[in-house]
Design a protein around this motif. Structure first.
Motif, PDB file in Angstrom:
ATOM      1  N   GLY A   1     -15.200  -2.317   1.138  1.00 35.70           N
ATOM      2  CA  GLY A   1     -15.470  -3.714   1.451  1.00 35.70           C
ATOM      3  C   GLY A   1     -14.152  -4.457   1.572  1.00 35.70           C
ATOM      4  N   GLY A   2     -14.181  -5.741   1.252  1.00 41.82           N
ATOM      5  CA  GLY A   2     -12.957  -6.515   1.250  1.00 41.82           C
ATOM      6  C   GLY A   2     -12.498  -6.951   2.626  1.00 41.82           C
ATOM      7  N   ILE A   3     -11.306  -7.513   2.666  1.00 40.55           N
ATOM      8  CA  ILE A   3     -10.776  -8.096   3.904  1.00 40.55           C
ATOM      9  C   ILE A   3     -10.360  -7.026   4.897  1.00 40.55           C
ATOM     10  N   LYS A   4      -9.893  -5.892   4.465  1.00 37.93           N
ATOM     11  CA  LYS A   4      -9.424  -4.751   5.239  1.00 37.93           C
ATOM     12  C   LYS A   4      -7.934  -4.867   5.567  1.00 37.93           C
ATOM     13  N   PHE A   5      -7.253  -3.736   5.498  1.00 33.61           N
ATOM     14  CA  PHE A   5      -5.808  -3.689   5.695  1.00 33.61           C
ATOM     15  C   PHE A   5      -5.396  -4.098   7.098  1.00 33.61           C
TER      16      PHE A   5
END
Length: 468
Positions: free
Chosen positions: A334-338
């Protein structure tokens, strides 16, 4: 109907362990399958020309419906007696968040506990991609569904046909899950625990069969195995596919993969020294705990081997910041992504050059390809909206009566689909103390984060519902 069939393995475990929850699962299967069957025959002759608008709507409503039917085993078995608890645990599973309201995991019936792990595995790459891959009889191309479902700003294609792409992604996903399970079993886990942890590791979900999570297993082999597969699960699956097929030049070409691996390694090395200083353990154990927590938080898996909030407050803050990274686009993280962070950093750096040389054409490139202004704008909007939701969500939680650290932590971890955070939702805590409305609100944030914000938020705009 597919969702109902995926409940079946839990029945087998329930019978084998004689945990008494088999009929609860069977009842949930029957109800879910019959409803699916009725819907299939009711709408199978409808127009199946799916455009982008229908794609977003199908993905959003499918996740909501899966959450509603996925909580039936919890309610039928009496594991949870309230709607808010059941829906929270189900959405936490399907969105691979890993936040839990279970206060004693180890007394939960084995069949229900397996279903809990299975919800994360299902949510890993998405039930929509699975459906498109396995059920070509639906007669749809699936590109709109895949774009809406894909966990990241872009969808690299392994094959020009989206159905073949979905199949290959799932072959990689299934193969890595089986491999992780075998290694866990070899490392000393029971077959049941190995299967459950393999499911939730590759889903970057973090649900465990033990109250202490991965801290229960002190074996370095098991913990390093978890680190490896969490790292792989947080890697773009197209990059893994290219690596498995020997196309290593495609792996090294990925700027996102290089940034992802470098950041994890740098944080693990730098943080291991102060953790070694503040903890009473040898350096290998300090480095292992540090690497484990860094990988777990960045990939949004949420397993824990140590309480990172027990160290210095400065270290707690650094670990909290890791909640905002996220893994690679095209992974189960999940999260914003690299790739968004990388684009933002590169574009910000190039902006200094543009200021000095206002007439120069300074293109932004990722993986050697020029990034268009449209994509940059989309990423900037995503980051801004993500920050706004984090701030507003924290305010909402504070207005509900929770302290500021707990509000920040709960919103950050649910929006980023991580699991543990800070405050009263630290790595050794759970979410059972929240009120019913707070759990519903946090569940909504989990869905927002899992479906990349826009898939859900676009449904609240007047533009979406206007006729063509």
């Amino acid at each position: 109907m597919l969702f109902a069939l995926l409940m079946l393995p839990g029945v087998g475990f329930a019978y084998y362990f004689e945990s008494g929850d088999e009929m609860s699962l069977v009842s949930a299967i029957v109800v879910t399958f019959i409803v699916g069957l009725l819907l299939f025959f009711s709408f199978s002759k409808q127009d199946q020309n799916i455009r982008k608008r229908e794609g977003y709507l199908i993905v959003s409503t499918s996740w909501i419906l899966m959450s509603m039917f996925g909580m039936l085993p919890y309610l039928f078995s009496g594991t949870f007696t309230s709607f808010s608890d059941a829906i929270f645990e189900t959405i936490s599973g399907l969105t691979t968040t890993g936040a839990t309201v279970l206060t004693d995991i180890e007394v939960t019936p084995k069949g229900i506990l397996f279903w809990r792990s299975m919800t994360q595995w299902i949510g890993g790459l998405g039930i929509i991609v699975l459906t498109v891959a396995i059920f070509p009889l639906l007669g749809i191309g699936g590109i709109e569904l895949f774009v809406a479902e894909s966990p990241g700003p872009t969808s690299d294609k392994l094959h020009p046909r989206i159905r073949e792409t979905a199949k290959r992604l799932w072959y990689v996903y299934l193969g890595l899950t089986i491999t992780a399970g075998l290694l866990y079993f070899i490392g000393g886990m029971t077959f049941y625990d190995a299967v459950n942890h393999a499911l939730t590791t590759m889903a970057t979900g973090g649900f465990s069969t033990k109250n202490a999570s991965m801290a229960y297993y002190t074996s370095p082999f098991i913990q390093y195995t978890a680190i490896l597969f969490m790292f792989l699960a947080g890697t773009n699956f197209t990059v893994i596919y290219f690596g498995l097929t020997g196309k290593f030049e495609r792996v090294w070409k990925s700027d996102e993969f290089k940034a992802y691996a470098t950041v994890i390694l740098v944080f693990a090395i730098l943080l291991s020294f102060p953790i070694f200083h503040y903890s009473d353990q040898n350096y290998e154990k300090a480095f292992r705990d540090t690497l484990f927590q860094v990988v777990s938080l960045i990939t949004t898996t949420g397993y824990v081997t140590a309480d990172y909030t027990s160290y210095h407050i400065g270290l707690t803050l650094v670990f909290f910041m890791l909640l905002f990274f996220g893994g690679s686009a095209g992974s189960t993280s999940g999260g914003i992504k690299f790739v968004r962070h990388l684009t933002f950093v590169k574009n910000s750096w190039l902006e200094f050059k543009r200021i000095v040389h206002p007439r120069a054409v300074v293109p932004l490139k990722i993986n050697g390809d020029r990034v268009t202004g449209k994509i940059i704008t989309h990423i900037m909007n995503f980051l801004l909206i993500y920050l706004m939701i984090f701030v507003l969500g924290s305010i909402v939680m504070a207005l509900m009566g929770y302290d500021i650290l707990t509000s920040f932590g709960a919103v950050a971890t649910c929006l980023g689909n991580v699991g543990p955070a800070i405050g009263k939702v630290g790595p050794m805590d759970n979410f059972s103390f929240f009120s019913g409305p707070a759990k519903i609100f946090l569940s909504f944030l989990m869905l927002l984060g899992r479906l990349e914000l826009f898939t859900i938020l676009i449904l609240f705009t007047p533009y979406f519902w206007r006729a063509n």
